[in-house]
Enzyme design. Structure first.
Site, PDB file in Angstrom:
ATOM      1  N   HIS A  50       6.656   9.709   7.849  1.00  0.00           N
ATOM      2  CA  HIS A  50       6.887   8.696   6.801  1.00  0.00           C
ATOM      3  C   HIS A  50       6.996   9.323   5.407  1.00  0.00           C
ATOM      4  CE1 HIS A  50       6.057   5.070   9.351  1.00  0.00           C
ATOM      5  NE2 HIS A  50       5.322   5.927  10.027  1.00  0.00           N
ATOM      6  N   ASN A  92       4.790  -1.342  10.953  1.00  0.00           N
ATOM      7  CA  ASN A  92       6.177  -0.890  11.088  1.00  0.00           C
ATOM      8  C   ASN A  92       7.098  -2.102  11.180  1.00  0.00           C
ATOM      9  OD1 ASN A  92       5.751   1.882  11.071  1.00  0.00           O
ATOM     10  ND2 ASN A  92       5.660   2.058  13.301  1.00  0.00           N
ATOM     11  N   HIS A 123      -4.769   3.551   5.050  1.00  0.00           N
ATOM     12  CA  HIS A 123      -5.696   3.935   6.125  1.00  0.00           C
ATOM     13  C   HIS A 123      -6.019   2.689   6.956  1.00  0.00           C
ATOM     14  CE1 HIS A 123      -9.031   5.332   8.367  1.00  0.00           C
ATOM     15  NE2 HIS A 123      -9.983   5.068   7.514  1.00  0.00           N
ATOM     16  N   TYR A 173      -5.713   8.905   9.412  1.00  0.00           N
ATOM     17  CA  TYR A 173      -5.263   8.547   8.053  1.00  0.00           C
ATOM     18  C   TYR A 173      -6.188   9.089   6.968  1.00  0.00           C
ATOM     19  CZ  TYR A 173      -1.604   5.728  10.041  1.00  0.00           C
ATOM     20  OH  TYR A 173      -0.490   5.338  10.721  1.00  0.00           O
TER      21      TYR A 173
HETATM   22 FE1  HDD Z   1       1.036   6.323  11.243  1.00  0.00          FE
HETATM   23  C1  HDD Z   1       1.683   7.339   8.089  1.00  0.00           C
HETATM   24  C2  HDD Z   1       2.582   3.319  10.604  1.00  0.00           C
HETATM   25  C3  HDD Z   1       0.714   5.438  14.563  1.00  0.00           C
HETATM   26  C4  HDD Z   1      -0.828   9.054  11.779  1.00  0.00           C
HETATM   27  N1  HDD Z   1       1.973   5.506   9.667  1.00  0.00           N
HETATM   28  C5  HDD Z   1       2.125   6.082   8.434  1.00  0.00           C
HETATM   29  C6  HDD Z   1       2.795   5.189   7.556  1.00  0.00           C
HETATM   30  C7  HDD Z   1       3.056   4.052   8.264  1.00  0.00           C
HETATM   31  C8  HDD Z   1       2.531   4.253   9.595  1.00  0.00           C
HETATM   32  C9  HDD Z   1       3.765   2.805   7.767  1.00  0.00           C
HETATM   33  C10 HDD Z   1       3.187   5.476   6.119  1.00  0.00           C
HETATM   34  C11 HDD Z   1       2.106   5.049   5.175  1.00  0.00           C
HETATM   35  C12 HDD Z   1       2.527   5.300   3.750  1.00  0.00           C
HETATM   36  O1  HDD Z   1       3.503   4.673   3.325  1.00  0.00           O
HETATM   37  O2  HDD Z   1       1.862   6.101   3.095  1.00  0.00           O
HETATM   38  N2  HDD Z   1       1.614   4.732  12.381  1.00  0.00           N
HETATM   39  C13 HDD Z   1       2.143   3.557  11.903  1.00  0.00           C
HETATM   40  C14 HDD Z   1       2.168   2.580  12.970  1.00  0.00           C
HETATM   41  C15 HDD Z   1       1.652   3.189  14.080  1.00  0.00           C
HETATM   42  C16 HDD Z   1       1.290   4.532  13.710  1.00  0.00           C
HETATM   43  C17 HDD Z   1       2.652   1.153  12.821  1.00  0.00           C
HETATM   44  C18 HDD Z   1       1.429   2.631  15.462  1.00  0.00           C
HETATM   45  C19 HDD Z   1       1.196   1.387  15.705  1.00  0.00           C
HETATM   46  N3  HDD Z   1       0.145   7.120  12.884  1.00  0.00           N
HETATM   47  C20 HDD Z   1       0.098   6.595  14.154  1.00  0.00           C
HETATM   48  C21 HDD Z   1      -0.730   7.421  14.995  1.00  0.00           C
HETATM   49  C22 HDD Z   1      -1.194   8.449  14.198  1.00  0.00           C
HETATM   50  C23 HDD Z   1      -0.630   8.230  12.886  1.00  0.00           C
HETATM   51  C24 HDD Z   1      -1.024   7.158  16.449  1.00  0.00           C
HETATM   52  C25 HDD Z   1      -2.102   9.590  14.539  1.00  0.00           C
HETATM   53  C26 HDD Z   1      -2.921   9.633  15.524  1.00  0.00           C
HETATM   54  N4  HDD Z   1       0.572   7.958  10.153  1.00  0.00           N
HETATM   55  C27 HDD Z   1      -0.260   8.932  10.553  1.00  0.00           C
HETATM   56  C28 HDD Z   1      -0.578   9.936   9.479  1.00  0.00           C
HETATM   57  C29 HDD Z   1       0.232   9.379   8.268  1.00  0.00           C
HETATM   58  C30 HDD Z   1       0.903   8.152   8.860  1.00  0.00           C
HETATM   59  C31 HDD Z   1      -0.360  11.354   9.846  1.00  0.00           C
HETATM   60  C32 HDD Z   1       1.168  10.330   7.534  1.00  0.00           C
HETATM   61  C33 HDD Z   1       0.909  10.124   6.084  1.00  0.00           C
HETATM   62  C34 HDD Z   1      -0.275   9.276   6.025  1.00  0.00           C
HETATM   63  O3  HDD Z   1      -0.664   8.944   7.274  1.00  0.00           O
HETATM   64  O4  HDD Z   1      -0.850   8.936   5.018  1.00  0.00           O
HETATM   65  O5  HDD Z   1      -1.948   9.953   9.227  1.00  0.00           O
END
Ligand code: HDD
Length: 687
Positions: free
Chosen positions: A70, A142, A334, A357
């Protein structure tokens, strides 16, 4: 305040840009910031130039790591107003009738780097931070209601497979490559989400026209401790609309910032995007199942026909960020940012997210104090016992950052439920042994993919077939294509056969059998009409033509809340006070939802090479392209006066084409056509 007068992070809070003079970071006024200190005009630069040192040092460290997923996104400020409907099932203050809560929303793509194009085929993030009176609540969702994996332990796998190949780091922001299709064809629980990606949902028209989903099942807690399971839905007031694939690809080059620009411009012009927040509710039964659907499996949705979405409030985005980095880049969401009355469930995907997160911010925002960054600061009072750490902004008083303490008056105190404390729901955990296993319900990987496919209209199915054809056609490994075809056979034999034909491969037989699901018409984007606010119409103007008719059409469209853009053979004054916003050189169809040829459009002097038409008098080739593309992309096309000859020469007519003597003759038709988003029947299929 932001330029639109809406709330935004207060820059003075970050001690930036006070006073009229340029200063060093320590506030010393600077007399010259353009010349380094040298031993004579042609001599060596002196190490004693402390301003040069500081200026370059700070610049050298301006970049922070982009989000691991993202990375590409854009944010906006807004307000959420609750209608009180959720108060029965949740004690959260944010759901109280009439309560207004400031929010910051960030939309994003998943795969691309920070500088990648907005319109790629991908899932979109829809993350909302509610600054509630009881602390921050983040709904990190999402635009697709299901996910690739059932257990968060596989998140690194799916992301590694989808990101560019590690050897050459290509392709950027694409799923059309071998490693992605290798993973999802081997790992068939991803097939449902992948099918959504291949549908029109993977290429939204605008952030403003996307649905949003919390994906997981959450648990709401009422004032008496009673619990209800829910799924969150964001419903855009403008309807759900998409690009067509060729538009998306063209925009990747012509305007990679298309979605970011659209969001910013809409807010700046006062056309504030709005979404209703809704919930589907389910009884909190011990098995956490609903109508045979496992509510803890994030690869499954619950059709709206089985559990209707009840609207609980409305989100309005009314403020652009003042500073992209400070707000959109530094905002940190988060899934564990919950408030009293809103809790999670044991969905193993959500559990892993609750770890991830927080963890990712330590690298991205370089330390544990990221909630002190202005955009992340709660509006509720903060009185934690966390201390020190990188980038600590607070000057904590007292001597007892621990509890229990008899010093500092015993403060801060823990609260009871009646004082607004977050109380953990005493959910019974079944007696069980530690295992690395899935429940049996997680084995069904295909029935809901089929549900989605059979819920699509023929034209939407056509787009899906074409998307698979493109994506798999970009793969090199034969075995991967064949394995993905087998997955498609298990969704629908016709889908499989059509994709196989395009690839020049045999269609395999279905190997997995399951009960036929009922379609969910609510999943289709076709068939309804929607408000046309903010729709963009390109009007090709002939300076020698009927300018009064153009002026009246422009006025009518503006009054209807649309954005008419005048396209002239040259910039500047086109006559009668009409000013060109675009020229034949700068206009391209992908910017418009409809085009009006309001007069003859002979080749402008900078047109190369002009193409002769049968009518003899050639039209400017860029206007021809404009009309042809709008027509091919099933958009409304209109012609007024001499503009009709342009359409005739191009053979453009039939459904979705409207003509008249003056602009007034086509205005109503245009608005009707735009309210359906596309001229669906022109795609060549009955809808
Ligand atoms: Fe995630 C970012 C949505 C599963 C780990 N995720 C991130 C963002 C969104 C989502 C909208 C961007 C947030 C922003 O604008 O800063 N993610 C989802 C949805 C998921 C999902 C709807 C499943 C239902 N994500 C998911 C899993 C993991 C992560 C299973 C890890 C185990 N996601 C992350 C992250 C991010 C992230 C690595 C990258 C940047 C951040 O968090 O701040 O932690």
């Amino acid at each position: 305040m932001s330029p639109t007068g809406a709330p935004s992070a207060d820059p003075s809070a970050a001690n930036a840009q006070q006073g009229a003079y340029l200063t060093t970071a320590t506030g010393v006024r600077i007399g010259d910031s353009d010349h380094s200190l040298k031993a004579g005009p042609r001599g060596p630069t002196l190490l004693s130039d402390h301003h040069l040192r500081e200026k370059i040092m700070h610049f050298d460290h301006e970049r922070i790591p982009e989000r691991v997923v993202h990375a590409r996104g854009a944010g906006a400020h807004g307000v959420f107003v609750a209608n009180g409907a959720a108060s029965e099932v949740s004690r959260a203050a944010v759901f109280g009738k009439g309560v207004e809560t400031p929010v910051f929303v960030r939309f994003s793509t998943v795969l691309g780097s920070r500088g990648s194009a907005d319109t790629v085929r991908d899932t979109r993030g829809f993350a909302t931070k509610f600054y509630t009176t009881e602390g921050n609540w983040d709904l990190v969702g999402n635009n697709i209601p299901v996910f690739f994996i059932q257990d968060g332990i596989k998140f690194p796998d799916v992301v590694h497979a989808a990101k560019p190949h590690p050897d050459r780091e290509i392709p950027q922001a694409q799923s059309a490559h071998d490693t992605f299709w290798d993973f999802v064809s081997l790992h068939t629980e991803a097939q449902h989400h992948t099918l959504w990606n291949m549908s029109d949902r993977g290429i939204p028209r605008s952030y403003r026209t996307m649905e949003g989903f919390g994906v997981h099942t959450f648990r709401l807690v009422d004032a008496d401790g009673g619990t209800t399971l829910v799924k969150f839905h964001w419903k855009p007031r403008l309807g759900v609309h998409s690009l067509v694939w060729e538009e998306a690809q063209l925009l990747g080059g012509l305007d990679p910032d298309f979605h970011r620009r659209d969001l910013y411009d809409a807010i700046e012009s006062g056309a504030f995007p709005e979404w209703d927040l809704g919930i589907q509710t389910f009884p909190d039964t011990p098995d956490q199942m609903f109508e045979g659907i496992d509510l803890l499996d994030s690869t499954k949705l619950v059709p709206e026909e089985l559990a209707p979405v009840q609207v609980i409030g409305t989100l309005t985005l009314n403020g652009n960020p003042t500073n992209f980095f400070a707000e959109s880049e530094q905002v940190a969401f988060h899934t564990g940012h919950l408030v009293p009355g809103i809790d999670g469930t044991d969905d193993p995907l959500l559990m892993a997210r609750n770890f991830s997160y927080l963890d990712t911010q330590l690298t991205r925002l370089a330390g544990p104090n990221f909630n002190q960054i202005p955009i992340n600061r709660p509006h509720a009072p903060v009185n934690d016992n966390h201390r020190d750490g990188y980038h600590q902004q607070a000057v904590h008083g007292g001597v007892a950052p621990y509890g229990p303490s008899s010093l500092d008056g015993g403060c801060p105190f823990v609260a009871g439920a009646d004082e607004g404390a977050f109380v953990d729901v005493p959910v019974t955990v079944p007696e069980a042994s530690k295992v690395r296993e899935n429940p049996a319900t997680y084995d069904d990987h295909f029935s809901q993919a089929r549900l989605f496919w059979t819920s699509m209209t023929p034209v939407e199915q056509e787009h899906i077939v074409a998307a698979y054809g493109f994506e798999l056609g970009k793969c090199y490994e034969q075995a991967i294509k064949e394995r993905q075809l087998l997955a498609l056979a298990n969704i629908d034999d016709e889908l499989c056969a059509r994709v196989a034909q395009g690839l020049g491969l045999p269609a395999p037989e279905r190997t997995v059998h399951y009960d036929e699901p009922d379609p969910s018409p609510a999943l289709s984007q076709v068939g309804e009409t929607w408000p046309t606010d903010g729709r963009t119409v390109g009007i090709v103007v002939d300076p020698d033509g009927d300018l009064e008719s153009v002026a009246r059409l422009r006025e009518t469209l503006l009054e209807a809340g649309l954005l008419p853009l005048l396209v002239g053979p040259h910039g500047g004054d086109l006559g009668d006070g009409l000013v060109a916003q675009r020229t034949f050189a700068t206009a391209r169809s992908v910017e418009y939802d409809a085009v009006v040829v309001a007069g003859a459009a002979p080749p402008a002097p900078d047109a190369v090479p002009a193409r002769d038409t049968e009518a003899g008098a050639a039209t400017d080739p860029r206007v021809e392209l404009l009309v042809e593309e709008c027509f091919r992309h099933s958009k409304a096309v209109a012609a007024v006066g001499d503009g009709r000859a342009v359409l005739d020469a191009l053979g453009v007519g039939g459904a979705g084409v409207t003509t008249g003597d003056t602009g007034a003759d086509v205005a109503d038709d245009l608005l009707t056509l735009l309210s359906a988003h596309r001229v669906w029947e022109r795609f060549g299929t009955t809808v």
